[in-house]
Design a protein around this motif. Structure first.
Motif, PDB file in Angstrom:
ATOM      1  N   VAL A 241       0.840  -1.198   0.000  1.00  0.00           N
ATOM      2  CA  VAL A 241       0.000   0.000   0.000  1.00  0.00           C
ATOM      3  C   VAL A 241       0.876   1.249   0.000  1.00  0.00           C
ATOM      4  O   VAL A 241       1.695   1.448   0.906  1.00  0.00           O
ATOM      5  N   LYS A 242       0.702   2.080  -1.006  1.00  0.00           N
ATOM      6  CA  LYS A 242       1.414   3.357  -1.066  1.00  0.00           C
ATOM      7  C   LYS A 242       0.672   4.377  -0.207  1.00  0.00           C
ATOM      8  O   LYS A 242      -0.497   4.676  -0.444  1.00  0.00           O
ATOM      9  N   LEU A 243       1.336   4.908   0.803  1.00  0.00           N
ATOM     10  CA  LEU A 243       0.688   5.787   1.773  1.00  0.00           C
ATOM     11  C   LEU A 243       0.319   7.143   1.182  1.00  0.00           C
ATOM     12  O   LEU A 243       1.052   7.702   0.353  1.00  0.00           O
ATOM     13  N   PHE A 244      -0.818   7.671   1.628  1.00  0.00           N
ATOM     14  CA  PHE A 244      -1.175   9.047   1.291  1.00  0.00           C
ATOM     15  C   PHE A 244      -0.223  10.027   1.976  1.00  0.00           C
ATOM     16  O   PHE A 244       0.120  11.069   1.425  1.00  0.00           O
ATOM     17  N   ASN A 245       0.188   9.685   3.193  1.00  0.00           N
ATOM     18  CA  ASN A 245       1.047  10.568   3.979  1.00  0.00           C
ATOM     19  C   ASN A 245       2.515  10.385   3.642  1.00  0.00           C
ATOM     20  O   ASN A 245       2.959   9.268   3.359  1.00  0.00           O
ATOM     21  N   ASP A 246       3.251  11.478   3.698  1.00  0.00           N
ATOM     22  CA  ASP A 246       4.711  11.408   3.713  1.00  0.00           C
ATOM     23  C   ASP A 246       5.103  11.318   5.182  1.00  0.00           C
ATOM     24  O   ASP A 246       5.135  12.333   5.887  1.00  0.00           O
ATOM     25  N   MET A 247       5.397  10.114   5.641  1.00  0.00           N
ATOM     26  CA  MET A 247       5.654   9.905   7.060  1.00  0.00           C
ATOM     27  C   MET A 247       6.978  10.502   7.529  1.00  0.00           C
ATOM     28  O   MET A 247       7.272  10.515   8.725  1.00  0.00           O
ATOM     29  N   THR A 248       7.780  10.993   6.610  1.00  0.00           N
ATOM     30  CA  THR A 248       9.032  11.655   6.996  1.00  0.00           C
ATOM     31  C   THR A 248       8.845  13.150   7.195  1.00  0.00           C
ATOM     32  O   THR A 248       9.782  13.848   7.574  1.00  0.00           O
ATOM     33  N   ASN A 249       7.640  13.656   6.926  1.00  0.00           N
ATOM     34  CA  ASN A 249       7.397  15.097   7.021  1.00  0.00           C
ATOM     35  C   ASN A 249       6.005  15.334   7.598  1.00  0.00           C
ATOM     36  O   ASN A 249       5.033  15.483   6.861  1.00  0.00           O
ATOM     37  N   LEU A 250       5.921  15.344   8.922  1.00  0.00           N
ATOM     38  CA  LEU A 250       4.634  15.490   9.604  1.00  0.00           C
ATOM     39  C   LEU A 250       4.590  16.796  10.392  1.00  0.00           C
ATOM     40  O   LEU A 250       5.588  17.216  10.980  1.00  0.00           O
ATOM     41  N   GLY A 251       3.437  17.430  10.413  1.00  0.00           N
ATOM     42  CA  GLY A 251       3.253  18.677  11.157  1.00  0.00           C
ATOM     43  C   GLY A 251       2.172  18.528  12.212  1.00  0.00           C
ATOM     44  O   GLY A 251       2.334  17.830  13.204  1.00  0.00           O
ATOM     45  N   HIS A 252       1.032  19.181  11.984  1.00  0.00           N
ATOM     46  CA  HIS A 252      -0.077  19.089  12.923  1.00  0.00           C
ATOM     47  C   HIS A 252      -0.851  17.787  12.723  1.00  0.00           C
ATOM     48  O   HIS A 252      -0.961  17.285  11.607  1.00  0.00           O
ATOM     49  N   VAL A 253      -1.376  17.273  13.810  1.00  0.00           N
ATOM     50  CA  VAL A 253      -2.138  16.029  13.776  1.00  0.00           C
ATOM     51  C   VAL A 253      -3.396  16.181  14.624  1.00  0.00           C
ATOM     52  O   VAL A 253      -3.533  17.131  15.398  1.00  0.00           O
ATOM     53  N   TYR A 254      -4.316  15.219  14.469  1.00  0.00           N
ATOM     54  CA  TYR A 254      -5.552  15.195  15.244  1.00  0.00           C
ATOM     55  C   TYR A 254      -5.635  13.873  15.998  1.00  0.00           C
ATOM     56  O   TYR A 254      -5.462  12.808  15.411  1.00  0.00           O
ATOM     57  N   ILE A 255      -5.896  13.976  17.308  1.00  0.00           N
ATOM     58  CA  ILE A 255      -6.098  12.780  18.115  1.00  0.00           C
ATOM     59  C   ILE A 255      -7.609  12.585  18.252  1.00  0.00           C
ATOM     60  O   ILE A 255      -8.335  13.512  18.619  1.00  0.00           O
ATOM     61  N   ILE A 256      -8.074  11.375  17.962  1.00  0.00           N
ATOM     62  CA  ILE A 256      -9.509  11.096  17.961  1.00  0.00           C
ATOM     63  C   ILE A 256      -9.869  10.183  19.128  1.00  0.00           C
ATOM     64  O   ILE A 256      -9.274   9.124  19.311  1.00  0.00           O
ATOM     65  N   LYS A 257     -10.854  10.625  19.896  1.00  0.00           N
ATOM     66  CA  LYS A 257     -11.382   9.795  20.970  1.00  0.00           C
ATOM     67  C   LYS A 257     -12.458   8.881  20.388  1.00  0.00           C
ATOM     68  O   LYS A 257     -13.392   9.350  19.737  1.00  0.00           O
TER      69      LYS A 257
END
Length: 274
Positions: A241-257
């Motif tokens: 699976v080719k990821l949508f995200n570039d996991m080497t370049n991450l900024g803001h994220v959302y934590i989901i409850k």
């Protein structure tokens, strides 16, 4: 002071020439409209360039504030999307249900490892903000990982680029499930394993989170199918699976409850006890 007088005396001829030249240029500009317009145009060009540079510096200095405001706005829009009502009986593939605005925690990645087999991410939100272990972490493109440990102000996240990571996922168009893992090789690809041979799979198909997970809501993006293999031992598909995200370049994220996590855990525990 004496040195100033000596300088003037030594260069009196040059200074007088420059003075007369300035006066003549000034009179010439004042008496000719073309010359005057050219001087004004040149002055505006120079001052405009200076102002543009100053504005660029100010915009750069304000990027952090603007980025923070943009992230908060994205969180608000996501909460509206997550709770949008369906217009049909079947759920929309791109919608995520049951996530309230209060169940989204905005955070920022302050450390990200991706070059070892067991990669972890550190975010600048912790138990003070309501972050707990086993919460799902995503961004605007897709899943990032699962919260592992927390302190009052920080939390560590098990990256999807971790050989111990195992997340329920499915092929979006067919709803066939599998387990999302990582083989420890490329930062741009993960593997969906244990997909039955009956599943219809093609290169380019979208992979999303499955409905069997108590951590991630269903239908959050992961990536697209790149290659398909058949495991000779199990006779199941293994999908690259080719990821949508570039996991080497991450900024803001959302934590989901997860709204259903506690209820599901209690139910499963009750069934095991019985």
């Amino acid at each position: 002071m004496q040195q100033i007088f000596n300088f003037i005396i030594r260069n009196s001829n040059r200074l007088l020439f420059l003075l007369l030249l300035g006066i003549s240029l000034g009179l010439s500009i004042q008496s000719h409209s073309f010359h005057k317009s050219r001087v004004i145009s040149s002055a505006n060009f120079l001052s405009g360039g200076v102002y543009e540079k100053i504005n660029s510096v100010n915009e750069y200095l304000n990027l952090r504030k603007e980025n923070d405001e943009l992230v908060l706005e994205n969180a608000r829009l996501k909460s509206l999307l997550f709770n949008a009502e369906d217009t049909t009986k079947l759920p929309l593939p791109d919608s995520i249900k049951g996530v309230k605005p209060a169940d989204i925690i905005v955070s920022k990645v302050i450390h990200n490892s991706y070059n070892v087999h067991e990669n972890y991410i550190t975010i600048n939100s912790g138990s003070n903000e309501g972050v707990k272990p086993d919460m799902g972490v995503i961004n605007s493109l897709g899943i990032i990982g699962i919260v592992d440990n927390t302190s009052p102000r920080y939390a560590t996240v098990i990256s999807i680029l971790n050989i111990k990571s195992r997340i329920n996922a499915k092929i979006k168009k067919s709803n066939h499930f599998g387990s999302l893992t990582w083989d420890g090789k490329s930062t741009g690809f993960v593997q969906l394993i244990d997909v039955p041979r009956l599943a219809s799979v093609r290169k380019g198909d979208t992979i999303v989170t499955g409905g069997q997970s108590v951590i991630f809501p269903e239908n959050i993006g992961i990536g697209t199918i790149d290659k398909i293999f058949t495991d000779k031992k199990t006779n199941y598909y293994t999908i690259n699976v080719k990821l949508f995200n570039d996991m080497t370049n991450l900024g803001h994220v959302y934590i989901i409850k997860s709204k259903d996590r506690e209820e599901l855990i209690k139910l499963e525990k009750r069934e095991k006890d019985e």
